[in-house]
Design an enzyme around this catalytic site. Structure first.
Site, PDB file in Angstrom:
ATOM      1  CE1 TYR A 108     -45.784   4.803 167.374  1.00  0.00           C
ATOM      2  CE2 TYR A 108     -44.984   2.566 167.058  1.00  0.00           C
ATOM      3  CZ  TYR A 108     -45.327   3.805 166.536  1.00  0.00           C
ATOM      4  OH  TYR A 108     -45.223   4.035 165.172  1.00  0.00           O
ATOM      5  CB  SER A 124     -46.120   0.395 163.846  1.00  0.00           C
ATOM      6  OG  SER A 124     -44.772   0.141 164.177  1.00  0.00           O
TER       7      SER A 124
HETATM    8  N1  LIG Z   1     -41.444   6.800 160.862  1.00  0.00           N
HETATM    9  C1  LIG Z   1     -41.460   5.548 161.243  1.00  0.00           C
HETATM   10  O1  LIG Z   1     -40.426   4.907 161.393  1.00  0.00           O
HETATM   11  C2  LIG Z   1     -42.791   4.838 161.453  1.00  0.00           C
HETATM   12  C3  LIG Z   1     -42.788   3.425 161.487  1.00  0.00           C
HETATM   13  C4  LIG Z   1     -44.001   2.754 161.654  1.00  0.00           C
HETATM   14  C5  LIG Z   1     -45.168   3.473 161.776  1.00  0.00           C
HETATM   15  N2  LIG Z   1     -45.144   4.837 161.756  1.00  0.00           N
HETATM   16  C6  LIG Z   1     -46.419   5.545 161.872  1.00  0.00           C
HETATM   17  O2  LIG Z   1     -46.624   6.286 160.677  1.00  0.00           O
HETATM   18  C7  LIG Z   1     -47.490   7.384 160.944  1.00  0.00           C
HETATM   19  C8  LIG Z   1     -46.904   8.646 160.333  1.00  0.00           C
HETATM   20  O3  LIG Z   1     -45.700   8.985 161.000  1.00  0.00           O
HETATM   21  P1  LIG Z   1     -44.458   9.713 160.287  1.00  0.00           P
HETATM   22  O4  LIG Z   1     -43.360   8.750 160.219  1.00  0.00           O
HETATM   23  O5  LIG Z   1     -44.911  10.386 159.043  1.00  0.00           O
HETATM   24  O6  LIG Z   1     -44.095  10.792 161.435  1.00  0.00           O
HETATM   25  P2  LIG Z   1     -44.186  12.392 161.450  1.00  0.00           P
HETATM   26  O7  LIG Z   1     -43.940  12.786 162.855  1.00  0.00           O
HETATM   27  O8  LIG Z   1     -43.298  12.964 160.393  1.00  0.00           O
HETATM   28  O9  LIG Z   1     -45.690  12.679 161.006  1.00  0.00           O
HETATM   29  C9  LIG Z   1     -46.782  12.462 161.875  1.00  0.00           C
HETATM   30  C10 LIG Z   1     -47.748  13.617 161.668  1.00  0.00           C
HETATM   31  O10 LIG Z   1     -48.873  13.407 162.519  1.00  0.00           O
HETATM   32  C11 LIG Z   1     -49.192  14.661 163.118  1.00  0.00           C
HETATM   33  N3  LIG Z   1     -49.897  14.432 164.381  1.00  0.00           N
HETATM   34  C12 LIG Z   1     -49.411  13.917 165.522  1.00  0.00           C
HETATM   35  N4  LIG Z   1     -50.344  13.931 166.479  1.00  0.00           N
HETATM   36  C13 LIG Z   1     -51.465  14.455 165.934  1.00  0.00           C
HETATM   37  C14 LIG Z   1     -52.761  14.731 166.424  1.00  0.00           C
HETATM   38  N5  LIG Z   1     -53.099  14.495 167.700  1.00  0.00           N
HETATM   39  N6  LIG Z   1     -53.668  15.251 165.575  1.00  0.00           N
HETATM   40  C15 LIG Z   1     -53.350  15.524 164.285  1.00  0.00           C
HETATM   41  N7  LIG Z   1     -52.120  15.311 163.774  1.00  0.00           N
HETATM   42  C16 LIG Z   1     -51.190  14.780 164.597  1.00  0.00           C
HETATM   43  C17 LIG Z   1     -47.845  15.322 163.343  1.00  0.00           C
HETATM   44  O11 LIG Z   1     -47.939  16.717 163.552  1.00  0.00           O
HETATM   45  C18 LIG Z   1     -47.109  14.954 162.064  1.00  0.00           C
HETATM   46  O12 LIG Z   1     -47.293  15.900 161.030  1.00  0.00           O
HETATM   47  C19 LIG Z   1     -47.660   7.427 162.453  1.00  0.00           C
HETATM   48  O13 LIG Z   1     -48.893   6.839 162.805  1.00  0.00           O
HETATM   49  C20 LIG Z   1     -46.505   6.579 162.961  1.00  0.00           C
HETATM   50  O14 LIG Z   1     -46.772   6.011 164.225  1.00  0.00           O
HETATM   51  C21 LIG Z   1     -43.977   5.532 161.591  1.00  0.00           C
END
Ligand SMILES: NC(=O)c1ccc[n+]([C@@H]2O[C@H](COP(=O)([O-])OP(=O)(O)OC[C@H]3O[C@@H](n4cnc5c(N)ncnc54)[C@H](O)[C@@H]3O)[C@@H](O)[C@H]2O)c1
Length: 269
Positions: free
Chosen positions: A170, A157
């Protein structure tokens, strides 16, 4: 025209929705078969609705619509034996493993670092740092055995590059995976397995589009966490998928040990 990942197999954690689903579809469009897992249930300290079994079924349908094969199972990234079982099943089915996208993650806010509870801290580190390590631990021996080289991309991130108020747990996990990536890049280079991180700014997924996050991000304390230089409020999941595709295809064949921001200029401000 042959895809850029024809004949390859990709493991994606957190594939039920959001970026993970987008990665599955983007890599499948380029010819890869997909192994994925997702916890598909609510975790205790996560303040917004997480993915469901229905979400995972939709990912399966969408990948199969592209005429690619997919092994999708419900597993918690914190549970090594469950993750190992998915990886073993997928590799038995498809015969190899070339790409890992360690994408699963959770988000949460606290007033400040010293008001984070132990439970919140442990769950965040457990999923966003130790869960990534477990995913890699389950996958790497299969990649080495296959002898085809490969690519691991860990989703960090912008919070894996700079400190941000209210998300100390985080930020710590997302910095932690950079250290993991740098170490793995050294360890796996002799096997021609490359390891990199991507660093998204705010991405249009259910993680930040929900009632809880709307409220948290409206606060002057945290709102600045998501202000980009380019005139765009957030990027789309496919923007991250395209970076992972580039890093994992032959076009990225000599890129390893690198942190790649996909941040609309956020970190340069
Ligand atoms: N959305 C943002 O703004 C953003 C920005 C920077 C980084 N990220 C990172 O991107 C990645 C994806 O996030 P996203 O935006 O698609 O969010 P999201 O919540 O839509 O998807 C995350 C997925 O991970 C799954 N998950 C969570 N904990 C888990 C576990 N213990 N075991 C297996 N699966 C698990 C959730 O059920 C979900 O389907 C994450 O690592 C997040 O930290 C997101």
């Amino acid at each position: 025209m042959a895809g850029r990942l024809e004949g390859k197999v990709a493991l994606i954690s957190g594939g039920a929705r959001g970026q993970g689903r987008s990665h599955a579809l983007r890599l499948a469009r380029e010819g890869a078969d997909i192994i994925t897992f997702d916890v598909c249930r609510q975790l205790g300290t996560v303040p917004y609705p997480m993915a469901t079994s229905e979400d995972m079924k939709e990912t399966v349908r969408l990948v199969e619509d592209l005429d690619r094969r997919i092994v999708a199972r419900e597993a918690d990234a914190r549970d090594l034996s469950a993750v190992q079982a998915v990886v073993d099943e997928g590799v038995a089915e498809f015969g190899r493993l070339d790409i890992v996208s360690a994408n699963a993650g959770i988000a949460a806010f606290a007033e400040n670092t010293w008001s984070i509870t132990e439970e919140q801290w442990e769950e965040m580190i457990g999923v966003n740092l130790s869960g990534v390590w477990r995913t890699v631990k389950a996958a790497v021996p299969k990649m080495i055995d296959a002898g085809n080289g490969g690519s691991i991309v860990i989703t960090s991130s912008t919070a894996g590059v700079k400190g941000m108020a209210g998300i100390g747990h985080y930020v710590s996990a997302k910095h932690g995976v950079v250290g993991l990536m740098r170490t793995l890049a050294n360890e796996l280079a002799p096997h021609s397995i490359r390891v990199n991180t991507v660093h998204p700014t705010g991405v249009n997924t259910p993680m930040i589009h929900n009632e809880f996050m709307d409220q948290a991000l409206a606060s002057p304390d945290f709102g600045g966490n998501l202000m980009n230089a380019l005139p765009v409020e957030e990027v789309e999941p496919v923007d991250i998928s395209n970076a992972i595709l580039f890093l994992s295809s032959d076009e990225g064949r000599y890129i390893t040990g690198v942190s790649l921001p996909v941040d609309a200029g956020f970190l340069g401000k």
